[in-house]
Design a protein around this motif. Structure first.
Motif, PDB file in Angstrom:
ATOM      1  N   LEU A   1      57.670  72.759  32.177  1.00 34.15           N
ATOM      2  CA  LEU A   1      56.498  71.947  32.527  1.00 34.15           C
ATOM      3  C   LEU A   1      55.273  72.336  31.708  1.00 34.15           C
ATOM      4  O   LEU A   1      54.472  71.474  31.328  1.00 34.15           O
ATOM      5  CB  LEU A   1      56.208  72.057  34.022  1.00 34.15           C
ATOM      6  N   VAL A   2      55.130  73.630  31.412  1.00 29.57           N
ATOM      7  CA  VAL A   2      54.013  74.059  30.548  1.00 29.57           C
ATOM      8  C   VAL A   2      54.174  73.481  29.151  1.00 29.57           C
ATOM      9  O   VAL A   2      53.212  72.968  28.561  1.00 29.57           O
ATOM     10  CB  VAL A   2      53.941  75.602  30.493  1.00 29.57           C
ATOM     11  N   ILE A   3      55.385  73.543  28.617  1.00 25.85           N
ATOM     12  CA  ILE A   3      55.640  72.954  27.297  1.00 25.85           C
ATOM     13  C   ILE A   3      55.372  71.451  27.321  1.00 25.85           C
ATOM     14  O   ILE A   3      54.778  70.893  26.392  1.00 25.85           O
ATOM     15  CB  ILE A   3      57.095  73.236  26.863  1.00 25.85           C
ATOM     16  N   PHE A   4      55.772  70.795  28.398  1.00 27.52           N
ATOM     17  CA  PHE A   4      55.559  69.356  28.552  1.00 27.52           C
ATOM     18  C   PHE A   4      54.072  69.015  28.492  1.00 27.52           C
ATOM     19  O   PHE A   4      53.659  68.054  27.830  1.00 27.52           O
ATOM     20  CB  PHE A   4      56.166  68.907  29.881  1.00 27.52           C
ATOM     21  N   VAL A   5      53.248  69.827  29.159  1.00 34.57           N
ATOM     22  CA  VAL A   5      51.801  69.577  29.167  1.00 34.57           C
ATOM     23  C   VAL A   5      51.187  69.897  27.807  1.00 34.57           C
ATOM     24  O   VAL A   5      50.318  69.163  27.318  1.00 34.57           O
ATOM     25  CB  VAL A   5      51.112  70.401  30.270  1.00 34.57           C
ATOM     26  N   LEU A   6      51.631  70.990  27.187  1.00 34.76           N
ATOM     27  CA  LEU A   6      51.053  71.388  25.904  1.00 34.76           C
ATOM     28  C   LEU A   6      51.381  70.390  24.791  1.00 34.76           C
ATOM     29  O   LEU A   6      50.579  70.181  23.875  1.00 34.76           O
ATOM     30  CB  LEU A   6      51.558  72.782  25.515  1.00 34.76           C
ATOM     31  N   GLU A   7      52.559  69.794  24.851  1.00 30.42           N
ATOM     32  CA  GLU A   7      52.955  68.829  23.820  1.00 30.42           C
ATOM     33  C   GLU A   7      52.272  67.483  24.001  1.00 30.42           C
ATOM     34  O   GLU A   7      52.104  66.727  23.046  1.00 30.42           O
ATOM     35  CB  GLU A   7      54.475  68.654  23.835  1.00 30.42           C
ATOM     36  N   ARG A   8      51.901  67.159  25.245  1.00 31.24           N
ATOM     37  CA  ARG A   8      51.203  65.906  25.544  1.00 31.24           C
ATOM     38  C   ARG A   8      50.088  66.268  26.509  1.00 31.24           C
ATOM     39  O   ARG A   8      50.278  67.053  27.401  1.00 31.24           O
ATOM     40  CB  ARG A   8      52.147  64.898  26.209  1.00 31.24           C
ATOM     41  N   TRP A   9      48.939  65.709  26.392  1.00 28.20           N
ATOM     42  CA  TRP A   9      47.835  66.110  27.266  1.00 28.20           C
ATOM     43  C   TRP A   9      47.859  65.420  28.623  1.00 28.20           C
ATOM     44  O   TRP A   9      47.436  65.978  29.637  1.00 28.20           O
ATOM     45  CB  TRP A   9      46.501  65.808  26.582  1.00 28.20           C
ATOM     46  N   TRP A  10      48.367  64.183  28.703  1.00 28.86           N
ATOM     47  CA  TRP A  10      48.236  63.378  29.919  1.00 28.86           C
ATOM     48  C   TRP A  10      48.994  63.892  31.144  1.00 28.86           C
ATOM     49  O   TRP A  10      48.603  63.601  32.282  1.00 28.86           O
ATOM     50  CB  TRP A  10      48.646  61.919  29.644  1.00 28.86           C
ATOM     51  N   PRO A  11      50.078  64.697  31.010  1.00 27.90           N
ATOM     52  CA  PRO A  11      50.739  65.190  32.233  1.00 27.90           C
ATOM     53  C   PRO A  11      49.858  66.090  33.103  1.00 27.90           C
ATOM     54  O   PRO A  11      50.215  66.373  34.245  1.00 27.90           O
ATOM     55  CB  PRO A  11      51.942  65.966  31.695  1.00 27.90           C
ATOM     56  N   ILE A  12      48.709  66.547  32.569  1.00 32.68           N
ATOM     57  CA  ILE A  12      47.809  67.367  33.378  1.00 32.68           C
ATOM     58  C   ILE A  12      47.339  66.614  34.617  1.00 32.68           C
ATOM     59  O   ILE A  12      46.923  67.224  35.603  1.00 32.68           O
ATOM     60  CB  ILE A  12      46.588  67.821  32.534  1.00 32.68           C
ATOM     61  N   PHE A  13      47.450  65.277  34.601  1.00 29.33           N
ATOM     62  CA  PHE A  13      47.029  64.470  35.748  1.00 29.33           C
ATOM     63  C   PHE A  13      47.947  64.644  36.958  1.00 29.33           C
ATOM     64  O   PHE A  13      47.550  64.313  38.072  1.00 29.33           O
ATOM     65  CB  PHE A  13      46.971  62.986  35.365  1.00 29.33           C
ATOM     66  N   PHE A  14      49.161  65.139  36.744  1.00 33.50           N
ATOM     67  CA  PHE A  14      50.065  65.248  37.896  1.00 33.50           C
ATOM     68  C   PHE A  14      50.935  66.505  37.901  1.00 33.50           C
ATOM     69  O   PHE A  14      51.441  66.904  38.947  1.00 33.50           O
ATOM     70  CB  PHE A  14      50.991  64.025  37.959  1.00 33.50           C
ATOM     71  N   VAL A  15      51.106  67.165  36.758  1.00 30.08           N
ATOM     72  CA  VAL A  15      52.019  68.303  36.679  1.00 30.08           C
ATOM     73  C   VAL A  15      51.617  69.477  37.576  1.00 30.08           C
ATOM     74  O   VAL A  15      52.493  70.094  38.199  1.00 30.08           O
ATOM     75  CB  VAL A  15      52.186  68.761  35.212  1.00 30.08           C
ATOM     76  N   PRO A  16      50.326  69.853  37.690  1.00 29.95           N
ATOM     77  CA  PRO A  16      49.991  70.982  38.575  1.00 29.95           C
ATOM     78  C   PRO A  16      50.471  70.799  40.011  1.00 29.95           C
ATOM     79  O   PRO A  16      51.100  71.703  40.584  1.00 29.95           O
ATOM     80  CB  PRO A  16      48.458  71.042  38.492  1.00 29.95           C
ATOM     81  N   VAL A  17      50.200  69.636  40.605  1.00 27.48           N
ATOM     82  CA  VAL A  17      50.642  69.390  41.983  1.00 27.48           C
ATOM     83  C   VAL A  17      52.158  69.279  42.038  1.00 27.48           C
ATOM     84  O   VAL A  17      52.799  69.803  42.963  1.00 27.48           O
ATOM     85  CB  VAL A  17      49.983  68.126  42.552  1.00 27.48           C
ATOM     86  N   LEU A  18      52.767  68.612  41.063  1.00 31.43           N
ATOM     87  CA  LEU A  18      54.229  68.490  41.030  1.00 31.43           C
ATOM     88  C   LEU A  18      54.886  69.865  40.983  1.00 31.43           C
ATOM     89  O   LEU A  18      55.890  70.112  41.670  1.00 31.43           O
ATOM     90  CB  LEU A  18      54.654  67.660  39.812  1.00 31.43           C
ATOM     91  N   THR A  19      54.327  70.768  40.175  1.00 32.93           N
ATOM     92  CA  THR A  19      54.884  72.117  40.063  1.00 32.93           C
ATOM     93  C   THR A  19      54.857  72.837  41.406  1.00 32.93           C
ATOM     94  O   THR A  19      55.855  73.430  41.839  1.00 32.93           O
ATOM     95  CB  THR A  19      54.096  72.941  39.030  1.00 32.93           C
ATOM     96  N   MET A  20      53.714  72.795  42.083  1.00 32.93           N
ATOM     97  CA  MET A  20      53.597  73.465  43.383  1.00 32.93           C
ATOM     98  C   MET A  20      54.495  72.818  44.437  1.00 32.93           C
ATOM     99  O   MET A  20      55.054  73.506  45.295  1.00 32.93           O
ATOM    100  CB  MET A  20      52.146  73.437  43.857  1.00 32.93           C
ATOM    101  N   LEU A  21      54.661  71.519  44.357  1.00 25.61           N
ATOM    102  CA  LEU A  21      55.532  70.827  45.305  1.00 25.61           C
ATOM    103  C   LEU A  21      56.989  71.244  45.093  1.00 25.61           C
ATOM    104  O   LEU A  21      57.723  71.500  46.064  1.00 25.61           O
ATOM    105  CB  LEU A  21      55.381  69.314  45.145  1.00 25.61           C
ATOM    106  N   LEU A  22      57.411  71.339  43.849  1.00 33.38           N
ATOM    107  CA  LEU A  22      58.770  71.789  43.544  1.00 33.38           C
ATOM    108  C   LEU A  22      58.962  73.251  43.954  1.00 33.38           C
ATOM    109  O   LEU A  22      60.005  73.623  44.494  1.00 33.38           O
ATOM    110  CB  LEU A  22      59.064  71.603  42.052  1.00 33.38           C
ATOM    111  N   PHE A  23      57.953  74.067  43.702  1.00 32.52           N
ATOM    112  CA  PHE A  23      58.016  75.470  44.123  1.00 32.52           C
ATOM    113  C   PHE A  23      58.204  75.573  45.632  1.00 32.52           C
ATOM    114  O   PHE A  23      58.975  76.404  46.122  1.00 32.52           O
ATOM    115  CB  PHE A  23      56.723  76.190  43.720  1.00 32.52           C
ATOM    116  N   SER A  24      57.486  74.750  46.360  1.00 33.64           N
ATOM    117  CA  SER A  24      57.511  74.838  47.826  1.00 33.64           C
ATOM    118  C   SER A  24      58.899  74.535  48.389  1.00 33.64           C
ATOM    119  O   SER A  24      59.256  75.018  49.463  1.00 33.64           O
ATOM    120  CB  SER A  24      56.475  73.892  48.437  1.00 33.64           C
ATOM    121  N   LEU A  25      59.692  73.730  47.689  1.00 28.28           N
ATOM    122  CA  LEU A  25      61.039  73.417  48.156  1.00 28.28           C
ATOM    123  C   LEU A  25      61.899  74.676  48.264  1.00 28.28           C
ATOM    124  O   LEU A  25      62.790  74.754  49.114  1.00 28.28           O
ATOM    125  CB  LEU A  25      61.706  72.415  47.204  1.00 28.28           C
ATOM    126  N   PHE A  26      61.613  75.656  47.419  1.00 30.88           N
ATOM    127  CA  PHE A  26      62.354  76.912  47.433  1.00 30.88           C
ATOM    128  C   PHE A  26      61.636  77.988  48.257  1.00 30.88           C
ATOM    129  O   PHE A  26      62.251  78.657  49.084  1.00 30.88           O
ATOM    130  CB  PHE A  26      62.555  77.418  45.996  1.00 30.88           C
TER     131      PHE A  26
END
Length: 219
Positions: free
Chosen positions: A166-191
């Protein structure tokens, strides 16, 4: 009919509200992380808020986030100051290994380095969610994070892969910053929300269940 259309409790407006929270919290996290030293408490607050608002359907996401951010500043800034130089060294090493992965030996070394990252990066994958969910001293935070990292190594590996990709995804394109932080924490919470209750004593478990009553039901 018009009353139903504009009813804030109908499905359409609830989805709009969650979409605003999803994007708004991601940008809020990015803004509060800009001073760098506040990235830790910003991440801890984001995890806590995601659990409260997306998993447990509580309202007032931005108020919850700000309150948690302020509460975590005292522990979060020192933790970030420890975290940053370690991560800089890790990413520097990663960039060198990646650049040299043009031969068979280089590929082997790159894979070996990638595997070696699991524990240090995994430790920080646990650190800030634990900070957001529990009131532990700085030393206890690192000890607990390391213990969970080792005891739940398969989960740690998944979390590390998620973070890296996900970090690579954001660094290669700027626009995922609009949703990747929350998505990451949501995926983390599943575990993590299945792991945390296993390590609480009876008193802590009562507080945990009182604040997050659905967590124990998911076990």
């Amino acid at each position: 009919m018009f009353r139903q259309v504009f009813d804030p409790n109908n499905l359409f407006w609830r989805l709009i509200s969650k979409g605003v929270d999803f994007v708004g919290l991601s940008l809020f996290w990015a803004a509060l992380s800009l001073p760098i030293v506040t990235a830790g408490p910003a991440t801890a607050a984001l995890y806590y808020t995601v659990v409260k608002t997306f998993r447990h359907k509580e309202d007032g996401a931005f108020g919850i986030y700000w309150k948690s951010f302020v509460q975590n500043l005292r522990r979060g800034i020192p933790a970030t100051l420890i975290f940053l130089p370690v991560m800089l060294l890790i990413f520097y090493g990663y960039s060198i290994m990646y650049a040299n992965a043009t031969s068979d030996l280089g590929v082997v070394m790159f894979v070996a380095y990638y595997v070696a990252l699991v524990v240090p990066v995994g430790l920080f994958c646990y650190l800030f969610p634990i900070m957001g969910r529990f009131d532990l001293k700085l030393k206890e935070l690192f000890q607990t994070s390391f213990a969970l990292c080792i005891r739940h190594l398969p989960t740690t590996l998944i979390l590390v892969l998620l973070v890296v990709e996900l970090v690579i995804f954001v660094l290669e394109r700027w626009w995922p910053i609009f949703f990747v932080p929350v998505l990451t924490m949501l995926l983390f919470s599943l575990f993590l929300e299945r792991i945390f209750p296993k390590y609480l004593n009876e008193e802590e478990r009562a507080v945990f269940e009182d604040r997050f009553p659905e967590d124990e039901e998911e076990e």
